[in-house]
Scaffold this active site. Structure first.
Site, short mmCIF file in Angstrom:
data_model
loop_
_atom_site.label_atom_id
_atom_site.label_comp_id
_atom_site.label_asym_id
_atom_site.label_seq_id
_atom_site.Cartn_x
_atom_site.Cartn_y
_atom_site.Cartn_z
N LYS A 175 2.51 0.52 -14.30
CA LYS A 175 1.16 1.36 -13.97
C LYS A 175 0.91 0.76 -12.44
CE LYS A 175 -3.18 1.48 -13.36
NZ LYS A 175 -3.33 2.22 -11.91
N GLY A 233 -8.05 -9.70 -11.60
CA GLY A 233 -7.13 -10.68 -12.21
C GLY A 233 -7.71 -11.65 -13.14
N GLU A 250 -0.94 -12.59 -9.01
CA GLU A 250 -1.08 -12.95 -7.59
C GLU A 250 -2.08 -12.01 -6.89
OE1 GLU A 250 0.86 -14.65 -5.81
OE2 GLU A 250 2.30 -15.00 -7.48
N CYS A 284 -2.55 -9.24 1.58
CA CYS A 284 -3.05 -10.36 0.76
C CYS A 284 -2.65 -11.40 1.76
CB CYS A 284 -2.46 -10.60 -0.38
SG CYS A 284 -0.50 -10.29 -0.33
N GLU A 385 -12.85 -12.41 0.97
CA GLU A 385 -11.75 -11.57 1.58
C GLU A 385 -12.54 -10.18 1.88
OE1 GLU A 385 -9.18 -9.97 -1.44
OE2 GLU A 385 -7.43 -10.57 -0.13
P1 NAP Z 1 -7.12 -4.03 -7.66
O1 NAP Z 1 -8.49 -3.01 -7.52
O2 NAP Z 1 -7.53 -5.47 -8.21
O3 NAP Z 1 -6.47 -3.04 -8.30
C1 NAP Z 1 -4.83 -3.73 -8.46
C2 NAP Z 1 -4.10 -2.91 -9.77
O4 NAP Z 1 -5.02 -3.10 -10.90
C3 NAP Z 1 -4.44 -1.34 -9.58
O5 NAP Z 1 -3.26 -0.77 -10.10
C4 NAP Z 1 -5.45 -0.99 -10.52
O6 NAP Z 1 -5.66 0.31 -10.86
C5 NAP Z 1 -5.27 -2.05 -11.70
N1 NAP Z 1 -6.80 -2.31 -12.40
C6 NAP Z 1 -7.84 -1.98 -11.99
N2 NAP Z 1 -8.76 -2.41 -12.80
C7 NAP Z 1 -8.04 -2.77 -14.01
C8 NAP Z 1 -8.15 -3.43 -15.27
N3 NAP Z 1 -9.63 -3.78 -15.85
N4 NAP Z 1 -7.22 -3.63 -15.98
C9 NAP Z 1 -5.84 -3.59 -15.61
N5 NAP Z 1 -5.50 -3.10 -14.43
C10 NAP Z 1 -6.71 -2.76 -13.82
O7 NAP Z 1 -6.50 -4.31 -6.31
P2 NAP Z 1 -6.49 -3.38 -4.82
O8 NAP Z 1 -7.80 -3.08 -4.38
O9 NAP Z 1 -5.36 -2.31 -5.52
O10 NAP Z 1 -5.76 -4.25 -3.99
C11 NAP Z 1 -6.32 -5.20 -3.22
C12 NAP Z 1 -6.38 -6.65 -3.65
O11 NAP Z 1 -5.08 -7.17 -3.94
C13 NAP Z 1 -6.66 -7.54 -2.69
O12 NAP Z 1 -7.74 -8.43 -3.04
C14 NAP Z 1 -5.54 -8.33 -2.08
O13 NAP Z 1 -5.84 -9.68 -1.64
C15 NAP Z 1 -4.62 -8.40 -3.47
N6 NAP Z 1 -3.26 -8.64 -3.08
C16 NAP Z 1 -2.71 -9.71 -3.29
C17 NAP Z 1 -1.18 -9.57 -3.17
C18 NAP Z 1 -0.77 -11.12 -3.48
O14 NAP Z 1 0.39 -11.17 -3.70
N7 NAP Z 1 -1.69 -12.11 -3.65
C19 NAP Z 1 -0.67 -8.81 -2.61
C20 NAP Z 1 -1.21 -7.72 -2.42
C21 NAP Z 1 -2.54 -7.23 -2.62
P3 NAP Z 1 -6.26 1.58 -9.95
O15 NAP Z 1 -5.34 1.60 -8.78
O16 NAP Z 1 -6.30 2.77 -10.92
O17 NAP Z 1 -7.52 1.17 -9.79
#
Ligand code: NAP
Ligand code: MG
Length: 496
Positions: A175, A233, A250, A284, A385
């Site tokens: 997904k 997460g 992550e 990130c 962040e």
């Molecule tokens: P996000 O909003 O948490 O979304 C990540 C993924 O989870 C997307 O595919 C999203 O789908 C899905 N998702 C959202 N709500 C969900 C739920 N309730 N249950 C299951 N899946 C769900 O994060 P983002 O805005 O895409 O990315 C930014 C964040 O990622 C930042 O906080 C960044 O630090 C972190 N990040 C961390 C790393 C690492 O390795 N530590 C690397 C890159 C990014 P949709 O897109 O359809 O909403």
């Protein structure tokens, strides 16, 4: 007409059952539609999980080196298509071509590393405490893996998860982020062309709330690998606990670069510009805080500000562009809100600080590269962040203070120190609380064969990358072979 993309479930390309779709647009030019994608529901997830469960029974029996050969082929195809995929990715999520090429390269490295790891997957043989008995521990596949990914590394992060999952003999339901579904689809096409059988890989597009959540709660999913925000997460961790899944998280970061008074300032300047404004600060591992020794503070901060002001914003496909747009309207709004919060807390805007307008920028989510001075460690802009092109600068008096400030966050992903003093460097390596520490290089730059991940609220203790991720996708089976021809009771027959 924009291109119509589909799900891949149980060996077939299909639309959403409801026929509903969502659009994906270019963040540098919102008039440009990349394509339409199926807006899936729980039913598609259930079909995909069923297919993956069925396929697992044959895929787990394919010799791991054969699975590795498929990864090698996927790496070859990625190599041949690198430029085309990089261009698609820039259109889809905005970062400059130089960086999207790097994103594809990370996928290539991960594929070739996976092919080599497929010939290792070492176990242990251990002496038995009884005579004529042989003990070994081997690693076995687990089952169906749900892969949920963010948009900032649309190729690299999915490959970090999917390739080791497959090498280890698991099947996958993927997904991807709703902001980068096209690059995700390309990856699935490449895996199929490389020889991954139907059912072993499935992709379901749609919202995190519906599709993502169903995967996490599904009783027949064994593993969840998630990269994204800390908020989501935590929710995933809660939902997955009902079915006792293995979960790798992550999450976010608030990474700092320390610059000591003995640092090579030109080098530290290049590092912080790349770390803070590369990928528009949406990594990130982005450098979100700059911690500078008071003796070089004025000089170094003015160097950073001068250069930040000269960074060229624009469409990442064009030459001479340094910084692309934010991913979407919401993200740009969040960035601006944080700049206002910073100002309210007493920080000074030294560069940027507003939405960017100007030639070629009117139809994109651009924000000026921003430097906030006079930031203190208690301010929200020093702890939370932001995920955008904003750098908070903090002055310190000593190495101890620098490390304490670096550690003053709930996150612990990446960290960096610029110093010419080897003693400073080793103290920082020992005392900074983070999963990654760089010496004399910026907070970004992970290599595919090294462990990747963080401490505290950055994750739940697992690591991606390198040999470490192969631990996540397998479990240990202990095997005892007794060739004595009689019942030997451990702890009883051999006890004094
Ligand atoms: P996000 O909003 O948490 O979304 C990540 C993924 O989870 C997307 O595919 C999203 O789908 C899905 N998702 C959202 N709500 C969900 C739920 N309730 N249950 C299951 N899946 C769900 O994060 P983002 O805005 O895409 O990315 C930014 C964040 O990622 C930042 O906080 C960044 O630090 C972190 N990040 C961390 C790393 C690492 O390795 N530590 C690397 C890159 C990014 P949709 O897109 O359809 O909403
Ligand atoms: Mg988009």
């Amino acid at each position: 007409m924009p291109k119509r993309f589909q799900n891949y479930i149980d060996g077939r390309w299909v639309d959403a059952i409801s026929g509903k779709t969502f659009e994906n647009r270019n963040p540098a030019n919102w008039d440009e539609v990349i394509g339409t994608f199926p807006l899936s529901s729980k039913e598609e997830v259930d079909q995909a999980v069923k297919a993956a469960r069925r396929a697992f029974e044959s895929w787990r029996l394919v010799p791991a080196p054969k699975r590795g050969d498929i990864m090698k082929k996927a790496g070859d195809i990625l190599t041949a298509r690198k430029e085309e995929i990089a261009k698609q990715m820039t259109r889809e999520m905005g970062k400059v071509l130089l960086e999207t090429r790097g994103d594809v390269q990370e996928g290539i490295d991960t594929a070739y590393y996976g092919a080599s790891e497929a010939r290792r997957l070492f176990g242990h043989t251990v002496p038995s405490e009884l005579p004529n008995k042989f003990n070994m521990a081997m690693r076995v596949p687990i089952g169906v893996a749900a892969i949920i990914t963010p948009w900032n590394f649309p190729m690299a992060i999915p490959t970090w998860k999917i390739f080791p999952a497959l090498v280890c003999g698991n099947t996958v339901v993927f997904k991807p982020a709703s902001d980068t579904p096209a690059t995700a689809t390309t990856l699935v096409e490449i895996l199929l062309e490389a020889g991954v059988p139907p059912g072993v890989i499935n992709i379901a597009h749609g919202s995190g709330r519906e599709v993502g959540n169903r995967l996490v709660e599904h009783p027949d999913v064994d593993l969840v690998s998630f990269t994204g925000s800390t908020m989501v997460g935590k929710r995933i961790s809660e939902v997955a606990s009902n079915t006792l899944k293995r979960v790798s998280l992550e999450l976010g970061g608030k990474n700092a670069q320390i610059v000591m008074d003995d640092a090579n300032l030109d080098l530290a300047l290049e590092g912080v510009l790349w770390g803070a404004f590369g990928t528009t600060g949406q990594r990130c591992t982005a450098t979100s805080r700059l911690i500078v020794h008071e003796k070089v503070y004025d000089k170094f901060v003015s160097m950073v500000v001068d250069h930040a002001k000269k960074l060229r914003l624009g469409d990442g496909l064009k030459d001479n562009v340094d910084v692309g747009p934010c991913i979407n309207e919401g993200q740009r709004k969040t960035v601006d809100e944080y700049v206002q919060i910073g100002k309210g807390e007493g920080a000074k805007v030294l560069a940027g600080g507003k939405m960017a307008v100007g030639d070629g920028l009117a139809k994109g989510w651009f924000y000026e590269p921003t430097v906030l001075g006079d930031v203190t460690p208690q301010m929200r802009v020093a702890r939370e962040e932001i995920f955008g092109p904003v750098l908070s600068v903090i002055k310190i008096k000593s190495l101890e203070e620098a490390i304490a400030v670096s550690n003053n966050t709930t996150y612990g992903l990446s960290s960096s120190i610029y110093t010419q003093d080897i003693n400073n460097a080793y103290i920082a390596i020992r005392d900074i609380k983070a999963g990654i520490t760089y010496v004399n290089s910026p907070t970004i730059g992970a290599e595919a064969h090294m462990p990747f991940g963080g401490v505290k609220e950055t994750g739940n203790g697992h690591r991606e990358g390198g040999w470490t991720v192969y631990e996540f996708y397998t479990e240990w089976k202990a095997v005892y072979v007794d060739y004595s021809g009689k019942l030997q009771r451990a702890q009883i027959d051999n006890a004094e």
